[in-house]
Design an enzyme around this catalytic site. Structure first.
Site, PDB file in Angstrom:
ATOM      1  N   GLY A   1       0.847  -1.203   0.000  1.00  0.00           N
ATOM      2  CA  GLY A   1       0.000   0.000   0.000  1.00  0.00           C
ATOM      3  C   GLY A   1       0.874   1.243   0.000  1.00  0.00           C
ATOM      4  O   GLY A   1       0.489   2.297   0.494  1.00  0.00           O
TER       5      GLY A   1
ATOM      6  N   ALA B   1       1.797   3.448  -2.067  1.00  0.00           N
ATOM      7  CA  ALA B   1       1.429   4.710  -2.721  1.00  0.00           C
ATOM      8  C   ALA B   1       0.265   5.402  -2.021  1.00  0.00           C
ATOM      9  O   ALA B   1      -0.140   6.500  -2.419  1.00  0.00           O
ATOM     10  CB  ALA B   1       1.062   4.449  -4.185  1.00  0.00           C
TER      11      ALA B   1
ATOM     12  N   LYS C   1      -2.049   6.921   1.397  1.00  0.00           N
ATOM     13  CA  LYS C   1      -1.810   7.987   2.381  1.00  0.00           C
ATOM     14  C   LYS C   1      -0.911   7.497   3.519  1.00  0.00           C
ATOM     15  O   LYS C   1       0.041   8.158   3.912  1.00  0.00           O
ATOM     16  CB  LYS C   1      -3.161   8.495   2.938  1.00  0.00           C
ATOM     17  CG  LYS C   1      -4.008   9.220   1.887  1.00  0.00           C
ATOM     18  CD  LYS C   1      -5.295   9.765   2.435  1.00  0.00           C
ATOM     19  CE  LYS C   1      -6.394   8.739   2.633  1.00  0.00           C
ATOM     20  NZ  LYS C   1      -6.832   8.017   1.426  1.00  0.00           N
TER      21      LYS C   1
ATOM     22  N   HIS D   1     -14.278  10.364  10.314  1.00  0.00           N
ATOM     23  CA  HIS D   1     -13.141  10.166   9.408  1.00  0.00           C
ATOM     24  C   HIS D   1     -13.355  10.901   8.089  1.00  0.00           C
ATOM     25  O   HIS D   1     -14.487  11.226   7.723  1.00  0.00           O
ATOM     26  CB  HIS D   1     -12.934   8.677   9.111  1.00  0.00           C
ATOM     27  CG  HIS D   1     -12.244   7.931  10.214  1.00  0.00           C
ATOM     28  ND1 HIS D   1     -12.912   7.479  11.324  1.00  0.00           N
ATOM     29  CD2 HIS D   1     -10.944   7.572  10.376  1.00  0.00           C
ATOM     30  CE1 HIS D   1     -12.052   6.866  12.136  1.00  0.00           C
ATOM     31  NE2 HIS D   1     -10.859   6.908  11.588  1.00  0.00           N
ATOM     32  N   HIS D   2     -12.244  11.062   7.367  1.00  0.00           N
ATOM     33  CA  HIS D   2     -12.247  11.535   5.977  1.00  0.00           C
ATOM     34  C   HIS D   2     -13.166  10.657   5.126  1.00  0.00           C
ATOM     35  O   HIS D   2     -13.393   9.481   5.455  1.00  0.00           O
ATOM     36  CB  HIS D   2     -10.817  11.504   5.419  1.00  0.00           C
ATOM     37  CG  HIS D   2     -10.213  10.125   5.452  1.00  0.00           C
ATOM     38  ND1 HIS D   2     -10.288   9.248   4.405  1.00  0.00           N
ATOM     39  CD2 HIS D   2      -9.556   9.451   6.439  1.00  0.00           C
ATOM     40  CE1 HIS D   2      -9.693   8.116   4.716  1.00  0.00           C
ATOM     41  NE2 HIS D   2      -9.237   8.212   5.961  1.00  0.00           N
TER      42      HIS D   2
ATOM     43  N   LYS E   1     -12.543   6.851   3.361  1.00  0.00           N
ATOM     44  CA  LYS E   1     -12.431   5.620   4.154  1.00  0.00           C
ATOM     45  C   LYS E   1     -13.411   4.562   3.660  1.00  0.00           C
ATOM     46  O   LYS E   1     -14.606   4.829   3.523  1.00  0.00           O
ATOM     47  CB  LYS E   1     -12.666   5.931   5.637  1.00  0.00           C
ATOM     48  CG  LYS E   1     -12.431   4.736   6.541  1.00  0.00           C
ATOM     49  CD  LYS E   1     -12.270   5.152   7.997  1.00  0.00           C
ATOM     50  CE  LYS E   1     -12.138   3.949   8.909  1.00  0.00           C
ATOM     51  NZ  LYS E   1     -11.002   3.079   8.548  1.00  0.00           N
TER      52      LYS E   1
HETATM   53  N1  LIG Z   1      -3.992   1.209  12.127  1.00  0.00           N
HETATM   54  C1  LIG Z   1      -3.881   2.526  11.992  1.00  0.00           C
HETATM   55  O1  LIG Z   1      -3.345   3.244  12.857  1.00  0.00           O
HETATM   56  C2  LIG Z   1      -4.383   3.159  10.734  1.00  0.00           C
HETATM   57  C3  LIG Z   1      -5.048   2.380   9.832  1.00  0.00           C
HETATM   58  N2  LIG Z   1      -5.466   2.889   8.646  1.00  0.00           N
HETATM   59  C4  LIG Z   1      -6.050   1.945   7.723  1.00  0.00           C
HETATM   60  O2  LIG Z   1      -5.096   1.661   6.713  1.00  0.00           O
HETATM   61  C5  LIG Z   1      -5.745   1.340   5.490  1.00  0.00           C
HETATM   62  C6  LIG Z   1      -5.179   2.223   4.388  1.00  0.00           C
HETATM   63  O3  LIG Z   1      -5.494   3.562   4.663  1.00  0.00           O
HETATM   64  P1  LIG Z   1      -5.016   4.755   3.700  1.00  0.00           P
HETATM   65  O4  LIG Z   1      -3.548   4.781   3.558  1.00  0.00           O
HETATM   66  O5  LIG Z   1      -5.698   5.967   4.228  1.00  0.00           O
HETATM   67  O6  LIG Z   1      -5.691   4.320   2.318  1.00  0.00           O
HETATM   68  P2  LIG Z   1      -5.278   4.723   0.832  1.00  0.00           P
HETATM   69  O7  LIG Z   1      -6.445   4.390  -0.025  1.00  0.00           O
HETATM   70  O8  LIG Z   1      -4.745   6.119   0.821  1.00  0.00           O
HETATM   71  O9  LIG Z   1      -4.056   3.749   0.499  1.00  0.00           O
HETATM   72  C7  LIG Z   1      -4.185   2.385   0.228  1.00  0.00           C
HETATM   73  C8  LIG Z   1      -3.258   2.039  -0.930  1.00  0.00           C
HETATM   74  O10 LIG Z   1      -3.227   0.624  -1.073  1.00  0.00           O
HETATM   75  C9  LIG Z   1      -3.442   0.327  -2.462  1.00  0.00           C
HETATM   76  N3  LIG Z   1      -4.006  -1.017  -2.550  1.00  0.00           N
HETATM   77  C10 LIG Z   1      -5.302  -1.412  -2.598  1.00  0.00           C
HETATM   78  N4  LIG Z   1      -5.386  -2.748  -2.674  1.00  0.00           N
HETATM   79  C11 LIG Z   1      -4.109  -3.208  -2.684  1.00  0.00           C
HETATM   80  C12 LIG Z   1      -3.529  -4.515  -2.749  1.00  0.00           C
HETATM   81  N5  LIG Z   1      -4.276  -5.610  -2.869  1.00  0.00           N
HETATM   82  N6  LIG Z   1      -2.187  -4.613  -2.745  1.00  0.00           N
HETATM   83  C13 LIG Z   1      -1.389  -3.513  -2.686  1.00  0.00           C
HETATM   84  N7  LIG Z   1      -1.894  -2.243  -2.635  1.00  0.00           N
HETATM   85  C14 LIG Z   1      -3.227  -2.112  -2.615  1.00  0.00           C
HETATM   86  C15 LIG Z   1      -4.332   1.416  -2.948  1.00  0.00           C
HETATM   87  O11 LIG Z   1      -4.323   1.497  -4.357  1.00  0.00           O
HETATM   88  P3  LIG Z   1      -5.661   2.082  -5.094  1.00  0.00           P
HETATM   89  O12 LIG Z   1      -5.807   3.493  -4.623  1.00  0.00           O
HETATM   90  O13 LIG Z   1      -5.348   1.974  -6.550  1.00  0.00           O
HETATM   91  O14 LIG Z   1      -6.778   1.179  -4.650  1.00  0.00           O
HETATM   92  C16 LIG Z   1      -3.721   2.634  -2.255  1.00  0.00           C
HETATM   93  O15 LIG Z   1      -2.622   3.140  -2.984  1.00  0.00           O
HETATM   94  C17 LIG Z   1      -7.239   1.526   5.762  1.00  0.00           C
HETATM   95  O16 LIG Z   1      -7.799   0.282   6.104  1.00  0.00           O
HETATM   96  C18 LIG Z   1      -7.270   2.436   6.983  1.00  0.00           C
HETATM   97  O17 LIG Z   1      -8.422   2.256   7.763  1.00  0.00           O
HETATM   98  C19 LIG Z   1      -5.275   4.200   8.339  1.00  0.00           C
HETATM   99  C20 LIG Z   1      -4.670   5.033   9.232  1.00  0.00           C
HETATM  100  C21 LIG Z   1      -4.159   4.579  10.508  1.00  0.00           C
HETATM  101  O1  LIG Z   2      -8.928   5.082   7.696  1.00  0.00           O
HETATM  102  C1  LIG Z   2      -8.313   5.797   8.522  1.00  0.00           C
HETATM  103  O2  LIG Z   2      -7.910   6.935   8.255  1.00  0.00           O
HETATM  104  C2  LIG Z   2      -8.071   5.251   9.857  1.00  0.00           C
HETATM  105  N1  LIG Z   2      -8.364   3.989  10.064  1.00  0.00           N
HETATM  106  C3  LIG Z   2      -8.163   3.281  11.273  1.00  0.00           C
HETATM  107  C4  LIG Z   2      -9.484   2.778  11.810  1.00  0.00           C
HETATM  108  O3  LIG Z   2     -10.334   2.333  11.035  1.00  0.00           O
HETATM  109  O4  LIG Z   2      -9.659   2.779  13.038  1.00  0.00           O
HETATM  110  C5  LIG Z   2      -7.334   4.045  12.278  1.00  0.00           C
HETATM  111  C6  LIG Z   2      -7.585   5.515  12.288  1.00  0.00           C
HETATM  112  O5  LIG Z   2      -8.855   5.746  12.799  1.00  0.00           O
HETATM  113  C7  LIG Z   2      -7.448   6.090  10.881  1.00  0.00           C
END
Ligand SMILES: NC(=O)C1=CN([C@@H]2O[C@H](COP(=O)(O)OP(=O)(O)OC[C@H]3O[C@@H](n4cnc5c(N)ncnc54)[C@H](OP(=O)(O)O)[C@@H]3O)[C@@H](O)[C@H]2O)C=CC1
Ligand SMILES: O=C(O)C1=N[C@H](C(=O)O)C[C@H](O)C1
Length: 278
Positions: free
Chosen positions: A13, A15, A17, A167-168, A171
């Site tokens: 993932g 690329a 956020k 959240h944004h 999500k």
């Molecule tokens: N545990 C924590 O503290 C946090 C958890 N999160 C979680 O992390 C996850 C990602 O969040 P975020 O970065 O905001 O999401 P984004 O959509 O910004 O990033 C996800 C990336 O993964 C890519 N992707 C999708 N499917 C696959 C795959 N099978 N293999 C490889 N890459 C893939 C996407 O590509 P494409 O855009 O082309 O689909 C995208 O570039 C979410 O589930 C979010 O809830 C987020 C923040 C904090």
């Molecule tokens: O998608 C997000 O941004 C986040 N996802 C996680 C969640 O589902 O709890 C962690 C955080 O809230 C940011």
């Protein structure tokens, strides 16, 4: 530190956020080496992960969508420490990603939310059989761990509680993984919350949010301009006690991510929650 003594890290993932933040954090960690950057988004294939993450110098690690060859490559580098795959992808992809990583002996550090209870159980069984550490962390920020601890304390004295997560609007999953974990922690207190005071009718389905464990309700808000926020609101006669956590920058998750990468090789099974490794 030489490459032999650093932890090999793959970011899945890369690329996205969160992935871009992790690339920056890993690149700046002296005890880690970024070995691979995976992402399925077609427009980013072949781009340098460091440049995509906003670093001034390229890391010479191109974005690829080839998960299994990447896992095989890192697993085959026998002179290195065991590899770690950090996953911030999508709820639909994370289960298979984690299965594949464990099958190759690569330890998963998972931030992606949206795994079902059945999927979590299957992954726990799989990690146990493989004797491989696997960290599933719904929220990597220390502030959220502290909020959850305060909520658990408050729940001894309050019988009424509701959770609001905001959240944004990019999500994919609702409710958030953090809100589900918070509700689970409260439910483990061994009591049922929110004893009904009247017979309620939802005139519009969903008006009262989702009913999860032990009478606890979660409400999900999605808006542009938000990042990640959560309130746990306790009520009793004549008083309200509100706990709130606000994220203003995704860098807040990076100390937790780096800690998880450093700790995972001490584990031989699946561990759920940042609080377990602090
Ligand atoms: N545990 C924590 O503290 C946090 C958890 N999160 C979680 O992390 C996850 C990602 O969040 P975020 O970065 O905001 O999401 P984004 O959509 O910004 O990033 C996800 C990336 O993964 C890519 N992707 C999708 N499917 C696959 C795959 N099978 N293999 C490889 N890459 C893939 C996407 O590509 P494409 O855009 O082309 O689909 C995208 O570039 C979410 O589930 C979010 O809830 C987020 C923040 C904090
Ligand atoms: O998608 C997000 O941004 C986040 N996802 C996680 C969640 O589902 O709890 C962690 C955080 O809230 C940011």
């Amino acid at each position: 530190m030489t490459n032999q003594s650093t932890i090999p890290v793959i970011v899945n993932g890369a690329a996205g956020k969160m992935g871009r933040e992790v690339i920056k954090a890993v690149a700046q960690a002296p005890d880690m080496t970024l070995m691979g950057a995976l992402d399925t988004s077609p427009e980013h294939q072949g781009k340098d992960a460091g440049e995509l993450a906003g670093l001034s110098e390229p890391l010479e690690v191109p974005i690829t969508n080839q998960l299994e060859p990447m896992l095989g490559y890192v697993a085959g580098e026998r002179q290195l420490q065991p590899g770690v795959m950090v996953d911030f992808t999508h709820p639909d992809a994370v289960y298979d990603n984690v299965r594949s990583a464990i099958a190759y002996g690569i330890r998963p550090v998972v931030g992606t939310t949206g795994l079902s209870p059945e999927q979590l159980k299957n992954l726990a069984d799989f990690a146990e059989k493989a004797s491989t550490g696997c960290l599933i962390i719904p929220n990597f920020s220390i502030g959220m761990v502290l909020l959850q601890q305060a909520a658990v304390t408050a729940s001894q004295y309050f019988d009424h509680v509701e959770i609001i997560e905001l959240h944004h609007n990019q999500k994919a999953d609702a409710p958030s993984g953090t809100a589900i974990q918070t509700a689970q922690l409260l439910a483990e207190m061994g009591k049922t919350f929110n004893p009904p005071q009247v017979t309620e009718t939802e005139k519009i389905p969903g008006a009262r949010g989702s009913l999860v464990d032990e009478g606890i309700r979660i409400h999900s808000v999605r808006l542009p301009g938000l990042i990640a926020h959560q309130e746990v609101i306790f009520g009793a006669a004549g008083q309200i006690y509100t706990l709130r956590h606000d994220t203003s920058d995704r860098s807040c998750y990076m100390p937790g991510v780096l800690l998880a990468i450093r700790k995972i090789n001490q584990l031989k099974s699946l561990v759920y929650g940042l609080e377990k490794i602090l």
